[in-house]
Design a protein around this motif. Structure first.
Motif, PDB file in Angstrom:
ATOM      1  N   GLU A  24       0.841  -1.194   0.000  1.00 45.71           N
ATOM      2  CA  GLU A  24       0.000   0.000   0.000  1.00 45.71           C
ATOM      3  C   GLU A  24       0.876   1.244   0.000  1.00 45.71           C
ATOM      4  N   ASP A  53       4.305   2.460   1.791  1.00 44.66           N
ATOM      5  CA  ASP A  53       4.469   2.768   3.210  1.00 44.66           C
ATOM      6  C   ASP A  53       4.011   1.592   4.068  1.00 44.66           C
ATOM      7  N   ARG A  54       3.507   0.541   3.408  1.00 44.75           N
ATOM      8  CA  ARG A  54       3.090  -0.660   4.126  1.00 44.75           C
ATOM      9  C   ARG A  54       3.215  -1.876   3.207  1.00 44.75           C
ATOM     10  N   TRP A  55       3.827  -2.930   3.733  1.00 39.80           N
ATOM     11  CA  TRP A  55       3.942  -4.210   3.029  1.00 39.80           C
ATOM     12  C   TRP A  55       3.381  -5.298   3.948  1.00 39.80           C
ATOM     13  N   GLU A  56       2.827  -6.332   3.333  1.00 35.60           N
ATOM     14  CA  GLU A  56       2.482  -7.527   4.111  1.00 35.60           C
ATOM     15  C   GLU A  56       2.846  -8.768   3.301  1.00 35.60           C
ATOM     16  N   ARG A  79       3.905  -7.929   8.677  1.00 37.29           N
ATOM     17  CA  ARG A  79       3.615  -6.599   8.148  1.00 37.29           C
ATOM     18  C   ARG A  79       4.787  -5.667   8.431  1.00 37.29           C
ATOM     19  N   TYR A  80       5.152  -4.902   7.409  1.00 36.79           N
ATOM     20  CA  TYR A  80       6.196  -3.887   7.536  1.00 36.79           C
ATOM     21  C   TYR A  80       5.546  -2.521   7.362  1.00 36.79           C
ATOM     22  N   THR A  81       5.750  -1.623   8.308  1.00 41.68           N
ATOM     23  CA  THR A  81       5.189  -0.276   8.249  1.00 41.68           C
ATOM     24  C   THR A  81       6.321   0.747   8.314  1.00 41.68           C
ATOM     25  N   ARG A  82       6.318   1.673   7.343  1.00 42.57           N
ATOM     26  CA  ARG A  82       7.377   2.684   7.321  1.00 42.57           C
ATOM     27  C   ARG A  82       7.212   3.654   8.497  1.00 42.57           C
ATOM     28  N   TRP A  94      11.818   0.560   8.882  1.00 43.22           N
ATOM     29  CA  TRP A  94      10.613  -0.255   8.804  1.00 43.22           C
ATOM     30  C   TRP A  94      10.364  -0.992  10.112  1.00 43.22           C
TER      31      TRP A  94
END
Length: 211
Positions: free
Chosen positions: A108, A178-181, A195-198, A204
């Motif tokens: 996202e 700004d977001r990966w899962e 989940r990775y959130t900037r 991260w």
């Protein structure tokens, strides 16, 4: 067969914090390359979700054409439905589903247009028929029949011959994550989700989500 009775047990791999990368782009690079080397069908296909001014979401499948620290790139018609939606709301989501590997990646972020020079370079690398097609198709508009597309292609083919320029309404987008899962299927529906959130400082935060 009752569709509600369809079941699959996911048992091919696992995704642990210790084995995953601290940088989500590196994790994505690893998984994408594994999908390519595993010869899964169209490993570069991704679902793009956008939201229009009417707040209705819509999805379609596009092809990733590049990725680096700046983001994920694809190319399309800027006047299409997705282009119009992105013009009004530049936030979007992407999803890769590699069913054979029992993996999903969700991304996202904010979407921006790539530079004209970058779009020109990619456009010139496309097959001639695809370059003509970018001129011939008024993407997402209602047309009377397929004959409209065939006629347009013939007209632009005769006009541009072997050197069609990039249409002004066609080019690249880049989603800046700004977001990966990362989702890995596991047995008993106890799937792995990381989940990775900037963060504000640019690093991260990696967290495990319940399935």
């Amino acid at each position: 067969m009752n569709i509600a009775d369809l079941r699959k047990s996911y048992e091919k791999a696992e995704l642990s914090e210790s084995a995953s990368r601290a940088d989500p782009l590196q994790q994505f690079d690893q998984w994408l390359n594994e999908a390519i080397h595993s010869e899964v069908p169209e490993p570069n296909a991704m679902t793009l979700a956008t939201v229009g001014a009417d707040l209705r979401p819509s999805t379609r499948v596009v092809l990733i054409k590049g990725y680096d620290a700046r983001g994920i790139v694809w190319y399309t018609n800027y006047q299409s439905r997705k282009g119009q939606q992105l013009a009004g709301n530049p936030y979007a989501a992407l999803q890769f589903h590699w069913a054979e590997l029992e993996r999903v990646v969700r991304i996202e972020g904010l979407v921006e247009k790539v530079g004209a020079e970058e779009s020109d370079a990619y456009f010139q690398s496309r097959p001639l028929d695809s370059r003509i097609g970018a001129w011939a198709s008024p993407q997402s508009e209602v047309i009377d029949s397929r004959a409209v597309l065939v006629s347009n292609a013939a007209r632009y083919g005769a006009q541009f011959l072997l050197q069609p320029p990039r249409p002004p309404h066609w080019g690249g987008y880049r989603l800046v994550p700004d977001r990966w899962e990362f989702w890995q299927g596991r047995k008993s529906r106890l799937h792995d989700r990381l989940r990775y959130t900037r963060q504000a400082e640019g690093n991260w935060l990696r967290e495990r989500l319940a399935p």
